[in-house]
Write a protein that holds these residues in place. Structure first.
Motif, short mmCIF file in Angstrom:
data_model
loop_
_atom_site.label_atom_id
_atom_site.label_comp_id
_atom_site.label_asym_id
_atom_site.label_seq_id
_atom_site.Cartn_x
_atom_site.Cartn_y
_atom_site.Cartn_z
N TRP A 21 10.23 4.45 -14.74
CA TRP A 21 10.99 3.24 -14.41
C TRP A 21 11.82 3.43 -13.15
CZ3 TRP A 21 8.96 -0.66 -16.57
CH2 TRP A 21 8.43 -0.56 -17.86
N LEU A 22 12.31 4.64 -12.91
CA LEU A 22 13.04 4.91 -11.67
C LEU A 22 12.10 4.76 -10.46
CD1 LEU A 22 15.52 5.87 -10.11
CD2 LEU A 22 14.80 8.24 -10.56
N ILE A 23 10.89 5.30 -10.59
CA ILE A 23 9.92 5.19 -9.50
C ILE A 23 9.57 3.72 -9.24
CG2 ILE A 23 7.51 5.66 -8.87
CD1 ILE A 23 7.83 8.39 -10.22
N GLN A 24 9.38 2.94 -10.31
CA GLN A 24 9.06 1.51 -10.14
C GLN A 24 10.18 0.78 -9.42
OE1 GLN A 24 5.79 2.26 -10.90
NE2 GLN A 24 5.82 0.05 -11.24
N ALA A 25 11.44 1.12 -9.76
CA ALA A 25 12.58 0.48 -9.12
C ALA A 25 12.64 0.83 -7.64
CB ALA A 25 13.88 0.90 -9.83
N ARG A 51 6.76 10.92 -4.42
CA ARG A 51 7.13 12.19 -3.78
C ARG A 51 8.60 12.19 -3.38
NH1 ARG A 51 1.94 12.20 0.18
NH2 ARG A 51 0.33 12.60 -1.38
N LEU A 52 9.07 11.06 -2.83
CA LEU A 52 10.49 10.98 -2.45
C LEU A 52 11.39 11.13 -3.67
CD1 LEU A 52 10.81 8.10 0.21
CD2 LEU A 52 11.10 10.55 0.55
N VAL A 53 11.04 10.44 -4.74
CA VAL A 53 11.84 10.51 -5.97
C VAL A 53 11.85 11.94 -6.50
CG1 VAL A 53 12.00 9.75 -8.38
CG2 VAL A 53 11.50 8.09 -6.57
N TYR A 54 10.69 12.59 -6.50
CA TYR A 54 10.63 13.97 -7.00
C TYR A 54 11.45 14.90 -6.11
CZ TYR A 54 8.83 18.50 -8.40
OH TYR A 54 8.72 19.80 -8.82
N ARG A 55 11.33 14.71 -4.79
CA ARG A 55 12.03 15.60 -3.85
C ARG A 55 13.55 15.54 -4.07
NH1 ARG A 55 11.46 17.85 1.39
NH2 ARG A 55 9.27 17.21 1.45
N TYR A 56 14.09 14.35 -4.22
CA TYR A 56 15.55 14.19 -4.26
C TYR A 56 16.12 14.01 -5.67
CZ TYR A 56 14.95 13.61 0.74
OH TYR A 56 14.62 13.82 2.06
N VAL A 62 0.84 -1.21 0.00
CA VAL A 62 0.00 0.00 0.00
C VAL A 62 0.87 1.25 0.00
CG1 VAL A 62 -1.59 1.39 1.38
CG2 VAL A 62 -2.05 -1.04 1.02
N ILE A 63 1.89 1.27 0.86
CA ILE A 63 2.76 2.44 0.94
C ILE A 63 3.63 2.55 -0.31
CG2 ILE A 63 4.66 3.50 2.22
CD1 ILE A 63 3.52 2.09 4.73
N GLY A 64 4.18 1.39 -0.74
CA GLY A 64 5.11 1.42 -1.86
C GLY A 64 4.45 1.54 -3.21
#
Length: 774
Positions: free
Chosen positions: A722-726, A645-650, A635-637
């Motif tokens: 694909w980065l988000i999926q990884a 959001r984490l990927v976008y932030r960093y 659910v979280i992942g």
């Protein structure tokens, strides 16, 4: 050992208010034989109201009981005949002796007497294992209406005590008298209420944390740049359906975005981890409390198989044991049937998906502007209501199917039948409740395609889409509706049903004569052997018990099933619904007293059952605990926007690559999650008509946005996708492994039985062996 010491675990439960025992005093147990107390009552129609064959079978069955030296008292009232059954002292003496010499026994001086609850259990076994010459037993005779009812009598004095100390609404916040419940209803019922009381008490911490997570979302969502980006921009979104739906502005869903952020925030990640550890600690500490009580009750070494053998010998000295049998053919047939039933339930989930898709289209095409604008949310709510109806209907279907499968299995004993039925019924109910939730959590909005390549049902209706703020709100709506409806409606019917039934029976029946003064005093003189209630007072008491609502062997199972399903709601998808533990806590405070009032005053007395644990339910609860770790990780992942959001932030936001800026790191996130479909593209021109590309203000637009990570030219998935999926995959693996390790550490750190329990059992066995040498 010098004197009796109470277990520290019991002292702790009493200190925190889960139980309410009277110090070291155990409830006084009645003597072996009491003329005032009938062990069992059978009810049948009089000869005039029955056909000749049924009356012959009734008479033959009563004669078979008399051959076993059971005393049968016959009373007639109108068109009913009551048979009061009393077993002789010799039967209980034989049971005590066999219990003492058995291998699985915690013998103590307390077992020199046989309480009424044990007497009832022994007589119940004898009655259900006494056939007539045709081979038909009591259960068969009940189905044939040879007997109208069978029940054990409530004890007035103890009934009053339980009502005053436990079975009343004003006692909601008081501890439960578990030992008194055990002495009256048996160990099985007592352990259920002990488990429910401990579960309710331990819901307090997660309920408070869930409220804090919810209030955290309330306090900060107005200041979130994500909310401002949704509410303050003029982004034009693509139509949500074909033909009638038009383009719309993202700012129209400002409220929806705020609700999403209440449950999809950083606090839910921590809360999900806490709940996974909580489930393990709850079960491990429950095992300790259970061990303390069964040690106190001297049933730690009790064995169901040995108890059954003892009762078989008490019933018939020349009995033969039921041999263990296994049929691969029957097991294969049952497995195929279970699989087919699960597929049927999953098929109902697909039907719900189709219903929501069609409902969304119809609502969008409707004349009511509010529903037309919020067609997807309206369809989701209607789907949740239909899901609740399916749950209600399928509960009855699942029960019938599970019973039929148990009959195919031909289990060896009632205990084996109960275990098999429990596993099947829970499996069916779990899929009925959670199949739709799993679709919403993990598939909704991920398999619907994109403009120019939408996935359609039967080539006609487009699948549902998620809101740009995420899909977690859809899961929350579904869970909230089902959980609130289930708890509210089931509690109302659970109490009002038996109450109205008893009221109707009393209204239809003639008013009973008041108990005479002499018999009224005899109720408190149970230790006297030479007293007996008069005819009128006995028939009055038996009629009162007869008019109560019927109970059966699975009455307690229904209560357990309801609570275990609730436990599943509070753990499996708690990341999407942090208020679930709070709602469960409120429900359980009421549920404990509701069940108590129902058992003590509205229903016939349950046949006391002996046990030393909650059976297969503990394995079910542990399986739910493991599934909760997996589901919350997914659910979280996968379902929430935590990872994007984490990927976008960093990686993609203003703060990427350690850039220092006064701008909030999440500014631009919503726009980053959207892709653009242009009308000058050939595929899009065929997807949307010119009439759909007109805003409510009348402005024609040449492009629209949709939630996905796709290239604006060829609609291929971008590297960011694909980065988000990884990262999602890595997070789920890490989350689950860390929590599983924490669960194992917690289980190892908390022993399943206190040291004093182990020492007490050691001394008990030592003393017993010494006594055998004397």
């Amino acid at each position: 050992m010098t004197g009796h010491r109470r277990q520290p675990s019991i002292e702790l439960l009493e200190f925190i208010g889960v139980v309410k025992e009277n110090g070291n005093d155990q409830s006084s147990l009645p003597p072996v034989h009491t003329p005032l107390s009938y062990d069992y009552v059978l009810v049948a129609k009089t000869m005039e109201k029955q056909d000749r064959e049924s009356f012959k079978k009734q008479t033959e069955y009563i004669q078979e009981l008399k051959k076993k030296n059971l005393k049968v008292t016959k009373l007639i009232e109108d068109d009913l005949v009551f048979y009061g059954i009393q077993a002789p002292k010799e039967i209980f003496e034989k049971y005590r002796y066999l219990l003492r010499v058995s291998d699985a026994c915690n013998w103590s001086s307390d077992q020199n007497i046989v309480p009424l609850s044990t007497r009832i259990r022994i007589v119940h076994f004898i009655l259900t294992h006494t056939p007539i010459h045709t081979g038909e037993g009591l259960r068969d005779l009940m189905k044939m209406k040879v007997f109208e009812a069978r029940f054990c009598l409530h004890e007035k004095r103890k009934q009053r005590e339980l009502t005053e100390n436990w079975a009343r609404w004003t006692a909601c916040l008081q501890g439960q008298p578990i030992t008194a419940i055990r002495n009256y209803f048996g160990e099985k019922v007592a352990l259920y209420y002990l488990w429910l009381g401990w579960y309710t008490y331990l819901l307090i911490p997660p309920a408070l944390i869930g409220l804090i997570v919810f209030l955290y979302g309330v306090a900060f969502f107005n200041h979130s740049p994500l909310i401002k980006e949704v509410c303050d921009v003029d982004t034009v979104m693509c139509p949500l359906c074909d033909k009638t739906c038009k383009v719309w502005q993202l700012s129209e869903t400002c409220t929806y975005a705020k609700v999403s952020l209440l449950f999809d925030n950083n606090g839910t990640v921590v809360f999900a981890m806490v709940m996974a550890i909580w489930a393990t600690l709850f079960l491990e500490f429950w095992k300790r409390h259970r061990a303390s009580y069964v040690c106190e009750w001297k049933v730690s070494d009790w064995c169901e198989e040995e108890e059954e053998l003892i009762l078989e010998i008490v019933n018939d000295v020349n009995c033969e044991p039921k041999e263990y049998r296994h049929s691969y053919l029957r097991s294969t047939l049952v497995l195929i049937c279970v699989t087919f039933m699960i597929l049927v339930i999953i098929g109902l989930t697909h039907a719900l998906v189709v219903f929501r898709v069609i409902a969304a289209v119809l609502l969008a095409e409707g004349s009511w502007e509010f529903l037309s604008t919020n067609s997807n949310s309206g369809a989701m709510m209607l789907g949740a209501l239909l899901h609740y109806v399916i749950i209600t209907v399928m509960k009855r279907v699942n029960r019938v199917v599970a019973m039929k499968l148990c009959e195919i299995e031909k289990t060896r004993s009632f205990a084996a039948t109960e275990k098999s039925f429990t596993v099947k019924m829970f499996t069916f109910q779990f899929f009925t409740y959670f199949s739709s939730l799993f679709y919403v959590a993990f598939f909704l909005g991920r398999i619907n395609g994109h403009p120019g390549g939408y996935v359609r049902i039967a080539g006609k209706w487009r699948l549902e889409e998620c809101h740009p703020s995420g899909c977690l709100t859809d899961l929350f709506i579904q869970m909230a509706i089902i959980m609130i409806l289930k708890q509210t409606i089931s509690n109302v019917f659970e109490f009002t049903g038996p109450w109205l039934s008893r009221w109707m029976k009393r209204r239809k029946s003639p008013k009973l004569q008041r108990k005479c003064a002499h018999c009224y005093l005899k109720d408190d003189m149970e230790s006297k052997y030479d007293v007996e209630l008069c005819y009128n007072c006995k028939i009055r008491d038996w009629l009162n018990n007869y008019r109560l609502n019927n109970v059966d062997s699975f009455s307690l199972f229904n209560e357990f099933l309801e609570m275990v399903i609730q436990f599943s709601f509070t753990t499996i998808f708690v990341a999407a619904f942090p208020l679930a533990p709070f709602l469960a806590l409120l429900n359980n405070i009421i549920e404990i007293r509701l069940d108590a009032i129902k058992m003590v005053t509205l229903e016939r007395r349950l046949v006391p059952k002996k046990t030393n644990d909650i059976g297969v339910w503990i394995d079910v609860l542990e399986a739910i605990g493991v599934l909760a770790v997996i589901a919350n990780g997914l659910v979280i992942g996968v379902s929430s926007d935590f990872i994007p959001r984490l990927v976008y932030r960093y990686r993609y936001g203003p703060c990427a690559k350690n850039a220092t800026t006064d701008i909030d790191c999440m500014v631009g996130y919503i726009n980053n999650t959207l892709s653009i479909a242009r009308m000058d593209d050939h595929g899009i021109r065929h997807e949307f008509s010119p009439q759909q590309m007109v805003l409510p203000s009348g402005l024609n637009v040449s492009y629209c946005s949709y939630k996905d990570y796709r290239d604006n030219e060829d609609y291929s998935l971008t590297p960011q996708f694909w980065l988000i999926q990884a990262v999602r995959f890595a997070f789920v693996i890490l989350f689950e492994h860390v929590l599983v390790i924490c669960k194992f550490i917690a289980a190892w750190f908390v022993p399943s039985a206190p040291m004093q329990v182990k020492n007490d059992r050691l001394f008990d066995k030592l003393n017993r062996l010494k006594e055998e040498l004397r």
